[in-house]
Design an enzyme around this catalytic site. Structure first.
Site, short mmCIF file in Angstrom:
data_model
loop_
_atom_site.label_atom_id
_atom_site.label_comp_id
_atom_site.label_asym_id
_atom_site.label_seq_id
_atom_site.Cartn_x
_atom_site.Cartn_y
_atom_site.Cartn_z
N ASN A 6 -11.13 -4.40 -61.55
CA ASN A 6 -11.71 -3.26 -60.84
C ASN A 6 -10.56 -2.42 -60.24
OD1 ASN A 6 -12.70 -1.67 -58.68
ND2 ASN A 6 -14.58 -2.86 -58.65
N HIS A 9 -9.36 0.54 -56.18
CA HIS A 9 -8.42 0.59 -55.06
C HIS A 9 -7.18 1.42 -55.35
CE1 HIS A 9 -10.48 -1.73 -51.99
NE2 HIS A 9 -11.08 -2.30 -53.03
N HIS A 42 -16.17 1.95 -59.92
CA HIS A 42 -17.39 2.26 -59.16
C HIS A 42 -17.35 3.74 -58.79
CE1 HIS A 42 -20.06 1.03 -55.46
NE2 HIS A 42 -20.60 1.99 -56.18
N ARG A 44 -18.96 6.06 -56.64
CA ARG A 44 -19.88 6.07 -55.50
C ARG A 44 -20.47 7.46 -55.32
NH1 ARG A 44 -18.99 1.41 -51.87
NH2 ARG A 44 -20.56 2.42 -50.60
N ARG A 48 -15.91 8.50 -52.56
CA ARG A 48 -14.82 8.23 -51.61
C ARG A 48 -13.55 7.74 -52.29
NH1 ARG A 48 -16.96 2.89 -48.46
NH2 ARG A 48 -18.76 4.21 -48.14
N GLU A 69 -19.85 0.92 -62.40
CA GLU A 69 -20.79 0.53 -61.35
C GLU A 69 -21.33 1.80 -60.70
OE1 GLU A 69 -18.66 -1.72 -58.49
OE2 GLU A 69 -18.09 -3.27 -59.91
N THR A 100 -19.23 -2.92 -51.04
CA THR A 100 -20.59 -3.34 -51.40
C THR A 100 -20.90 -4.67 -50.73
OG1 THR A 100 -20.08 -2.32 -53.53
CG2 THR A 100 -22.16 -3.51 -53.36
N GLU A 150 -24.71 -9.92 -62.34
CA GLU A 150 -23.44 -10.26 -61.69
C GLU A 150 -23.76 -10.79 -60.29
OE1 GLU A 150 -20.31 -7.33 -61.86
OE2 GLU A 150 -19.25 -8.25 -60.17
N HIS A 213 -16.68 -10.15 -56.19
CA HIS A 213 -16.57 -9.66 -54.81
C HIS A 213 -15.83 -10.69 -53.95
CE1 HIS A 213 -17.44 -6.62 -51.80
NE2 HIS A 213 -17.26 -7.63 -50.96
N1 PXP Z 1 -18.18 -6.48 -58.71
C1 PXP Z 1 -18.89 -5.50 -58.12
C2 PXP Z 1 -20.26 -5.21 -58.66
C3 PXP Z 1 -18.34 -4.73 -57.08
O1 PXP Z 1 -19.07 -3.75 -56.51
C4 PXP Z 1 -17.03 -5.02 -56.65
C5 PXP Z 1 -16.43 -4.20 -55.55
O2 PXP Z 1 -17.12 -4.42 -54.40
C6 PXP Z 1 -16.33 -6.05 -57.28
C7 PXP Z 1 -16.93 -6.77 -58.30
C8 PXP Z 1 -14.92 -6.39 -56.91
O3 PXP Z 1 -14.83 -6.84 -55.61
P1 PXP Z 1 -13.40 -7.01 -54.95
O4 PXP Z 1 -12.77 -5.66 -54.88
O5 PXP Z 1 -13.69 -7.61 -53.63
O6 PXP Z 1 -12.61 -7.94 -55.86
#
Ligand code: PXP
Length: 260
Positions: A6, A9, A42, A44, A48, A69, A100, A150, A213
């Site tokens: 992901n 960030h 993602h 949003r 953001r 996402e 999330t 998921e 997550h």
């Molecule tokens: N999976 C989903 C559906 C998410 O929304 C997120 C981000 O919140 C993640 C995985 C990855 O989470 P993290 O950034 O905490 O590793």
């Protein structure tokens, strides 16, 4: 075990200054080289971090499958149907949240979900639901005929952090702390057992199972042991480590942890 990286960030860092770098698009080749199996982003509603042009370019230029996402809102489903990523993961969204915080409230949103899923699948996009690890959520996902679920691992990650990050720094001889440590260990075991049972149930009934997550280099091993979870989506901890070791190394290290 498959790893979806992901990369939100990277955009968080860029948007902190509203400048042009770092550009998440530049991460695609690094993710591929390091052995990532999927790019997860993602988009949003409040934009953001990822912007529309990020999503468009990432989906167009990624040589890895892209998992987009987004919220169940019709306007977001319109965008997803136009961009046609490999997969859409439907997630809950609240403007005031930092990230999330939990899975979809799918029991209360079935009509809206049905419509979104129908539209996405009609556009040949596979659909995943980001759900809390409960039997009701798994059953509802089955009724909705999605390809993937998921599991939100936030609760597991929080218990793990309380057990090994905070208490481990305190003296072990305080009886009250030993008691809370015992309770936390029990809670962690229960949460893992729950994830194991539910992912097995879901897989046996034809769903593909992902999780994510709050997973990081410390807490991921126990989740990797659950054979019925096929894929993890990990973002924050990989991008955080990349500040020190570089993105390619951070992904390589995580990928090594996912070997069964
Ligand atoms: N999976 C989903 C559906 C998410 O929304 C997120 C981000 O919140 C993640 C995985 C990855 O989470 P993290 O950034 O905490 O590793």
């Amino acid at each position: 075990m498959l790893l979806g990286v992901n990369i939100d960030h990277i955009a968080v860092l860029r948007e902190a200054r509203k400048v042009a770098d770092p550009d998440p698009l530049d991460a695609l080749s690094i993710c591929k080289r390091a052995g990532a199996d999927q790019i997860t982003i993602h988009l949003r509603e409040d934009r953001r971090h990822m912007q529309d042009h990020d999503a468009k370019n990432i989906i167009e230029f990624s040589t890895l499958p892209v998992n987009l996402e987004c919220a169940i809102e019709p306007s977001m489903i319109d965008i997803a149907c136009t961009l046609k990523p490999h997969r859409v993961t439907l997630v809950p969204e609240k403007r005031e949240e930092v990230t999330t915080e939990g899975g979809l409230a799918i029991m209360g949103e079935q009509a809206k979900l049905k419509e979104a899923i129908k539209r996405l699948q009609k556009n040949e996009i596979e659909v995943s639901l980001f759900i809390d690890p409960t039997l009701e959520a798994v059953k509802t996902s089955l009724d909705l005929h999605v390809e993937w679920i998921e599991f939100h691992t936030g609760k597991y990650a929080n218990i793990y952090a309380m057990l090994y990050t905070n208490l481990s720094k305190t003296p072990h001889s305080i009886p009250e702390l030993e008691l809370s440590r015992k309770i936390l260990k029990q809670m962690l075991g229960d949460e893992l057992c729950n994830l194991r049972l539910l992912s097995c149930e879901a897989m046996e009934r034809g769903l593909r199972v992902a999780a994510g997550h709050g997973l990081n280099m410390q807490n991921v091993a126990e989740i990797v042991e659950i054979e019925t979870i096929e894929e993890l989506n990990i973002g924050q901890s990989i991008v955080a480590r990349s500040v020190y070791v570089g993105l390619e190394q951070a992904i390589l290290d995580m990928k090594a942890k996912l070997i069964r």
